[in-house]
Design a protein around this motif. Structure first.
Motif, PDB file in Angstrom:
ATOM      1  N   GLU A  75       0.849  -1.188   0.000  1.00  8.37           N
ATOM      2  CA  GLU A  75       0.000   0.000   0.000  1.00  8.37           C
ATOM      3  C   GLU A  75       0.888   1.243   0.000  1.00  8.37           C
ATOM      4  OE1 GLU A  75      -3.456   2.213   2.700  1.00  8.37           O
ATOM      5  OE2 GLU A  75      -2.648   0.272   3.315  1.00  8.37           O
ATOM      6  N   PRO A  76       0.837   2.065  -1.068  1.00  2.00           N
ATOM      7  CA  PRO A  76       1.668   3.269  -1.099  1.00  2.00           C
ATOM      8  C   PRO A  76       1.129   4.335  -0.156  1.00  2.00           C
ATOM      9  CG  PRO A  76       0.244   3.228  -3.009  1.00  2.00           C
ATOM     10  CD  PRO A  76       0.025   1.925  -2.284  1.00  2.00           C
ATOM     11  N   TRP A 111       9.158  19.418   2.169  1.00  6.28           N
ATOM     12  CA  TRP A 111       9.305  18.420   1.115  1.00  6.28           C
ATOM     13  C   TRP A 111       8.350  17.276   1.416  1.00  6.28           C
ATOM     14  CZ3 TRP A 111      13.492  19.119   4.618  1.00  6.28           C
ATOM     15  CH2 TRP A 111      13.881  18.018   5.393  1.00  6.28           C
ATOM     16  N   ALA A 112       8.326  16.283   0.577  1.00  9.93           N
ATOM     17  CA  ALA A 112       7.427  15.141   0.763  1.00  9.93           C
ATOM     18  C   ALA A 112       8.195  13.855   0.509  1.00  9.93           C
ATOM     19  CB  ALA A 112       6.224  15.243  -0.163  1.00  9.93           C
ATOM     20  N   ALA A 113       7.755  12.800   1.160  1.00  8.29           N
ATOM     21  CA  ALA A 113       8.387  11.489   1.014  1.00  8.29           C
ATOM     22  C   ALA A 113       7.309  10.452   0.703  1.00  8.29           C
ATOM     23  CB  ALA A 113       9.135  11.115   2.295  1.00  8.29           C
ATOM     24  N   GLN A 114       7.736   9.306   0.208  1.00  9.77           N
ATOM     25  CA  GLN A 114       6.783   8.252  -0.119  1.00  9.77           C
ATOM     26  C   GLN A 114       7.364   6.909   0.252  1.00  9.77           C
ATOM     27  OE1 GLN A 114       4.473   8.940  -3.599  1.00  9.77           O
ATOM     28  NE2 GLN A 114       4.417   6.781  -4.179  1.00  9.77           N
ATOM     29  N   ASP A 115       6.518   6.014   0.718  1.00  7.22           N
ATOM     30  CA  ASP A 115       6.948   4.668   1.047  1.00  7.22           C
ATOM     31  C   ASP A 115       5.779   3.721   0.850  1.00  7.22           C
ATOM     32  OD1 ASP A 115       8.638   2.627   1.759  1.00  7.22           O
ATOM     33  OD2 ASP A 115       9.245   3.486   3.665  1.00  7.22           O
ATOM     34  N   ASN A 116       6.046   2.439   1.025  1.00  4.33           N
ATOM     35  CA  ASN A 116       5.020   1.414   0.880  1.00  4.33           C
ATOM     36  C   ASN A 116       4.981   0.558   2.134  1.00  4.33           C
ATOM     37  OD1 ASN A 116       4.660   1.943  -2.084  1.00  4.33           O
ATOM     38  ND2 ASN A 116       6.792   1.265  -2.092  1.00  4.33           N
ATOM     39  N   THR A 117       3.789   0.148   2.510  1.00  2.00           N
ATOM     40  CA  THR A 117       3.606  -0.708   3.669  1.00  2.00           C
ATOM     41  C   THR A 117       3.037  -2.051   3.219  1.00  2.00           C
ATOM     42  OG1 THR A 117       3.166   1.206   5.074  1.00  2.00           O
ATOM     43  CG2 THR A 117       2.482  -0.943   5.914  1.00  2.00           C
ATOM     44  N   THR A 118       3.587  -3.139   3.723  1.00  5.93           N
ATOM     45  CA  THR A 118       3.079  -4.458   3.363  1.00  5.93           C
ATOM     46  C   THR A 118       1.816  -4.767   4.160  1.00  5.93           C
ATOM     47  OG1 THR A 118       4.277  -5.687   5.072  1.00  5.93           O
ATOM     48  CG2 THR A 118       5.467  -5.212   3.024  1.00  5.93           C
ATOM     49  N   GLY A 167       8.655  -2.349   0.696  1.00  9.05           N
ATOM     50  CA  GLY A 167       7.683  -2.356   1.791  1.00  9.05           C
ATOM     51  C   GLY A 167       8.258  -1.969   3.131  1.00  9.05           C
ATOM     52  N   PHE A 168       9.053  -0.897   3.175  1.00  9.37           N
ATOM     53  CA  PHE A 168       9.754  -0.536   4.406  1.00  9.37           C
ATOM     54  C   PHE A 168       8.863   0.191   5.410  1.00  9.37           C
ATOM     55  CE2 PHE A 168      14.041  -0.359   1.946  1.00  9.37           C
ATOM     56  CZ  PHE A 168      13.991  -1.729   1.798  1.00  9.37           C
ATOM     57  N   GLY A 169       7.672   0.589   5.028  1.00 15.80           N
ATOM     58  CA  GLY A 169       6.708   1.139   5.975  1.00 15.80           C
ATOM     59  C   GLY A 169       7.133   2.410   6.674  1.00 15.80           C
ATOM     60  N   GLY A 170       7.955   3.234   6.018  1.00 16.21           N
ATOM     61  CA  GLY A 170       8.398   4.480   6.624  1.00 16.21           C
ATOM     62  C   GLY A 170       9.675   4.352   7.432  1.00 16.21           C
ATOM     63  N   TRP A 171      10.261   3.160   7.472  1.00 13.95           N
ATOM     64  CA  TRP A 171      11.486   2.941   8.255  1.00 13.95           C
ATOM     65  C   TRP A 171      12.611   2.484   7.328  1.00 13.95           C
ATOM     66  CZ3 TRP A 171      11.273   5.105  12.764  1.00 13.95           C
ATOM     67  CH2 TRP A 171      10.022   5.252  13.396  1.00 13.95           C
ATOM     68  N   GLY A 172      12.826   3.269   6.272  1.00 16.40           N
ATOM     69  CA  GLY A 172      13.755   2.872   5.231  1.00 16.40           C
ATOM     70  C   GLY A 172      15.220   2.935   5.593  1.00 16.40           C
ATOM     71  N   CYS A 220      -0.609   8.470  -9.315  1.00 16.10           N
ATOM     72  CA  CYS A 220      -1.526   7.338  -9.453  1.00 16.10           C
ATOM     73  C   CYS A 220      -1.995   6.912  -8.074  1.00 16.10           C
ATOM     74  CB  CYS A 220      -0.840   6.175 -10.150  1.00 16.10           C
ATOM     75  SG  CYS A 220      -1.890   4.701 -10.251  1.00 16.10           S
ATOM     76  N   PRO A 221      -3.307   6.937  -7.798  1.00 14.63           N
ATOM     77  CA  PRO A 221      -3.798   6.557  -6.472  1.00 14.63           C
ATOM     78  C   PRO A 221      -3.795   5.058  -6.221  1.00 14.63           C
ATOM     79  CG  PRO A 221      -5.637   7.063  -7.909  1.00 14.63           C
ATOM     80  CD  PRO A 221      -4.388   7.382  -8.687  1.00 14.63           C
ATOM     81  N   CYS A 222      -3.547   4.252  -7.258  1.00 15.51           N
ATOM     82  CA  CYS A 222      -3.575   2.804  -7.081  1.00 15.51           C
ATOM     83  C   CYS A 222      -2.279   2.260  -6.477  1.00 15.51           C
ATOM     84  CB  CYS A 222      -3.858   2.117  -8.414  1.00 15.51           C
ATOM     85  SG  CYS A 222      -5.526   2.386  -9.050  1.00 15.51           S
ATOM     86  N   HIS A 223      -1.149   2.613  -7.099  1.00 14.93           N
ATOM     87  CA  HIS A 223       0.121   2.036  -6.651  1.00 14.93           C
ATOM     88  C   HIS A 223       1.225   3.067  -6.461  1.00 14.93           C
ATOM     89  CE1 HIS A 223      -2.033  -1.255  -8.855  1.00 14.93           C
ATOM     90  NE2 HIS A 223      -1.898  -1.766  -7.650  1.00 14.93           N
ATOM     91  N   GLY A 224       0.871   4.365  -6.567  1.00 14.40           N
ATOM     92  CA  GLY A 224       1.805   5.404  -6.155  1.00 14.40           C
ATOM     93  C   GLY A 224       2.762   5.924  -7.199  1.00 14.40           C
ATOM     94  N   SER A 225       2.636   5.523  -8.461  1.00 12.55           N
ATOM     95  CA  SER A 225       3.514   6.095  -9.487  1.00 12.55           C
ATOM     96  C   SER A 225       3.277   7.596  -9.577  1.00 12.55           C
ATOM     97  CB  SER A 225       3.242   5.460 -10.852  1.00 12.55           C
ATOM     98  OG  SER A 225       3.571   4.095 -10.844  1.00 12.55           O
ATOM     99  N   ARG A 226       4.342   8.349  -9.875  1.00 15.11           N
ATOM    100  CA  ARG A 226       4.247   9.800  -9.977  1.00 15.11           C
ATOM    101  C   ARG A 226       4.919  10.263 -11.262  1.00 15.11           C
ATOM    102  NH1 ARG A 226       6.671  12.929  -6.561  1.00 15.11           N
ATOM    103  NH2 ARG A 226       4.944  14.381  -6.244  1.00 15.11           N
ATOM    104  N   PHE A 227       4.334  11.283 -11.880  1.00 10.90           N
ATOM    105  CA  PHE A 227       4.811  11.774 -13.170  1.00 10.90           C
ATOM    106  C   PHE A 227       4.887  13.296 -13.149  1.00 10.90           C
ATOM    107  CE2 PHE A 227       2.337   7.928 -13.679  1.00 10.90           C
ATOM    108  CZ  PHE A 227       3.104   7.125 -14.507  1.00 10.90           C
TER     109      PHE A 227
END
Length: 508
Positions: free
Chosen positions: A248-249, A329-336, A358-363, A480-487
């Motif tokens: 989940e992004p 600034w902004a950051a992004q991560d994924n949670t399993t 899937g580091f969940g904010g603890w990269g 992208c709200p599905c999987h977090g890709s950004r353009f």
């Protein structure tokens, strides 16, 4: 609410270091291991593999340590909110102990490598805290302190912290750390190259043949062949295991303000209250400290990013008395779906391709741990916590609800966003400095009009799996709200899992 006059929308880590300038891949080559991704996980893995005597080539689509890693808060902590009570209750004390040991070893690795290479990474050993201001949450905090101590960490329950306001209670863990991630990783990269490793920047990997040997194809048509491949691209750009269904992004915002050195907090802090708030300081200019506050978690594509930034700034003003901010600034991560990262073989059919995600904010600690774990596995060693992080694991009961929730959310976006009305009925309705998805000749187009009135139009379909992108007005990007890709507004990929740009729409 008064709008904040931000000084810069760049991260302090990026602004205070020079950009790297490693070459693009200019010819086909061969090596022992290819690492795809130049963040903390990829660079740590590449360095550890070089340390083990292997020939390594790292490819990065942009500049190393300039993606997610360049926009972190850079806390090196084994205290990951309330993870230990959760692991103990769902998997038992032994699992919680393995998690603690792997994270603690990662912190120790950074300390040892920093000393060995003489890196000026502003490394500081400090305690870590998870706090609450709510009496109703005291039992959860006490349970976490107990579980963390049982897992082998120097943990205790306290009611006093270095924060300038009272707390109801907190978990305190001793001897954690904070550092400047780009200074650390730049030194790692230089040492890697000095010992024969190769780094190729501005080299996007677009294809992977999982054979024997493996072949990685890049966007300019050149290839790298290798016995092993590590995919460390934050969100897997090659996902034959369909891990995207279990990731989940999430995006989070950061504000930073100078404070007097005497107001240093003496630790790193996080609370799950108030949509999460993470706090630390860093050495700054003129003997000051830089207060760094993170929070406001949301899904990429959310509509109220500007309001979220103002809420975070207001909270910081109220709690710390700052009046002017220097950075945001902004950051992004994924949670399993089970909150434990995926580090190991990419899918059941491969012996040669590995992944870290899937580091969940603890990269920071998890990225270093991933580098150690993957290097060990590539060289034929099985760390005792391999099974804990194995991407091939599946816990049906524990993951059922998050899986259903994630799948339902993606389905809703995939179908609903195609029917979702736009605030703009035509290209003419898009004001300067704004963007909107507009239906043109039966197609959904992502249309941005710059401040000079020029229209930039690209396809609104994400090139990952086809969800419809949304405009982030605060960062001037399509998400992208599905999987977090950004353009970018020109359609170029800013962040994966997409590895192809949005196609340009002509004639608008």
């Amino acid at each position: 609410m008064t709008e904040q006059p931000w000084v810069t929308e760049e991260s302090w880590w990026m602004e205070s270091t020079s950009r790297t300038s490693y070459p693009r891949l200019a010819a086909d080559t061969a090596t022992d291991v290819v690492v795809i991704g130049g963040g903390i996980a990829g660079l740590s893995a590449a360095w550890e593999l070089t340390e083990a005597g292997l020939r390594v080539a790292l490819v990065e689509s942009d500049r190393i340590a300039a993606g997610v890693t360049g926009y972190t808060t850079a806390k090196l902590s084994a205290l990951h909110t309330l993870i230990y009570s959760d692991l103990r209750d769902t998997h038992g004390p032994a699992t919680a102990e393995l998690y603690a040991r792997s994270q603690r070893q990662a912190i120790d690795r950074v300390v040892a490598v920093t000393a060995r290479l003489g890196i000026d990474s502003e490394l500081e050993r400090v305690p870590a805290f998870t706090w609450t201001e709510s009496i109703d949450q005291i039992d959860r905090i006490r349970a976490e302190a107990d579980a963390a101590a049982q897992a082998g960490l120097a943990a205790s329950f306290v009611t006093e912290t270095g924060l300038p306001f009272p707390v109801a209670g907190a978990v305190r863990i001793e001897d954690q750390a904070q550092f400047h991630p780009r200074k650390y990783l730049s030194a790692l990269a230089e040492d890697l190259v000095r010992r024969g490793g190769m780094i190729f920047e501005r080299t996007r990997a677009t294809g992977l043949d999982d054979g024997n040997p493996c072949t990685v194809t890049t966007e300019n048509g050149h290839t790298i062949t290798a016995e092993q491949v590590v995919v460390a691209t934050h969100y897997p750009v090659f996902d034959r295991a369909l891990l995207f269904a279990r990731l989940e992004p999430r995006r989070e915002l950061v504000v930073a303000a100078p404070i007097p050195a005497g107001d240093d907090l003496g630790g790193v802090y996080l609370t799950p209250d108030d949509d999460t708030r993470s706090v630390r300081t860093a050495p700054y200019r003129d003997g000051q400290r830089l207060l760094i506050v993170t929070g406001e978690h949301f899904t990429p594509g959310d509509d109220d990013v500007t309001q979220r930034w103002e809420r975070l700034a207001a909270w910081t003003r109220e709690r710390f008395g700052v009046t002017e901010f220097a950075y945001r600034w902004a950051a992004q991560d994924n949670t399993t779906t089970d909150r434990v990262p995926f580090v190991g073989r990419l899918h059941p059919g491969t012996r040669n391709v590995y992944v870290a995600t899937g580091f969940g904010g603890w990269g920071m600690s998890t990225g270093v741990m991933s580098g150690q774990l993957l290097a060990a596995r590539v060289t034929g060693v099985e760390p005792e916590w391999s099974g804990l992080y194995d991407p091939l694991r599946l816990h049906p009961v524990r993951e059922a609800v998050p899986l259903l929730k994630s799948g339902a959310g993606v389905a809703a976006h995939f179908v609903g966003d195609r029917l979702r009305p736009s605030h703009a009925d035509s290209v003419d309705d898009v004001d300067p400095g704004t963007g909107a998805v507009v239906r043109v000749r039966g197609r959904q187009c992502a249309v941005y009009r710059d401040d000079d009135g020029k229209v930039h139009a690209v396809s609104a379909r994400c090139t990952h799996l086809g969800c419809i992108v949304r405009f982030n007005d605060a960062e001037t990007a399509w998400e992208c709200p599905c999987h977090g890709s950004r353009f970018g507004v020109d359609g170029q990929v800013l962040q994966g899992p997409a590895n192809r740009p949005l196609s340009t729409e002509e004639g608008l």
